[in-house]
Design an enzyme around this catalytic site. Structure first.
Site: not given
Ligand code: SAM
Length: 240
Positions: A102, A139, A154
């Protein structure tokens, strides 16, 4: 999750050339219990697990240098883009914190200098976002790409999208490469490319043009493009 992307192609070569050093750390190295537990149930009760603060705080304590910038990867962070990539590429030491489950115990935010999202969607973990950030930054390091000029062309560099690209054959399934690209006339090709880059940007991402560095030639090309599109619209409305 890291070994494939970090050991292929441009990222692999950049490390071999000594342009960048990338280390992957296991949060479990900063646990102190027999089972090396990094997660726990959320306070207040809810579905899923939360990353405990202690391993993350201890990891940052161990890895942080005076010049480090700590990025917390989270879908709730500031949106990653070319401008942020350019700023981060200037940093000599980055620590990327990847979440799972989470996400992090919210106190972990206090060790981060910046919270970064790679887009408005949720992935299962921070590993892929970290790889996206790493690839975009590498890059930009001089010498990382085979042909230095290719990074300068780019999309987003200079605030416009890249121009359309073609390769051989000159005709495929009736689809022709624009004649100008076969002409060998370098000045015409340069002008065509710039015009098509501006056209793409105007049609697809007009928001970018507000901040783009445009010179007098660009302004005149944009006027030509606008006139062409107005001409097309007039033709369409005149058709019965
Ligand atoms: N419960 C969190 C929320 O809804 O904000 C999402 C947790 S996600 C399932 C698990 C981890 O994936 C996060 O702690 C983050 O490190 C990473 N993560 C998921 N989506 C991301 C995004 N769009 N950008 C950056 N990190 C992401």
């Amino acid at each position: 999750m890291f070994s494939g992307p970090l050991h292929e192609s441009i990222l692999k070569r950049a490390q071999e050339k000594g342009l960048v050093e990338i280390r992957v750390h296991d949060l479990r190295d900063w646990t102190h219990d027999r089972h090396r537990v990094v997660d726990d149930v959320p306070y207040g009760g809810d579905a899923g697990m939360v990353l405990k603060p202690e391993p993350l705080f201890e990891a940052v304590d161990a890895l942080r240098k005076a010049e480090s910038e700590v990025l917390l990867l989270t879908p709730q962070g500031e949106r990653f883009d070319h401008a942020m990539a350019c700023r981060l590429a200037e940093t000599s030491h980055l620590i990327l914190l990847c979440g799972r489950y989470e996400g992090f115990d919210d106190r972990v935010r206090s060790v981060a200098d910046r919270e970064v999202s790679i887009g408005d969607f949720v992935l299962s973990g921070g590993e892929l976002p970290a790889l996206v950030v790493i690839d975009a930054l590498v890059r930009l390091i001089p010498g990382a790409l085979g042909d230095e000029s290719s990074a300068m062309q780019d999309s987003f560099v200079g605030g416009v999208l890249d121009h359309p690209q073609y390769t051989r054959p000159p005709v495929y399934r009736g689809l022709r490469v624009p004649e100008v690209l076969l002409s060998g006339d370098h000045e015409r090709i340069r002008r065509w490319r710039r015009k098509e880059a501006l056209r793409r940007t105007l049609l697809r991402r007009p928001d970018l043009l507000k901040l783009a560095a445009l010179n007098a030639e660009d302004q005149s090309l944009l006027s030509e493009i606008q006139a062409e599109h107005e001409g097309e619209r007039d033709e369409q409305t005149e058709r019965p």
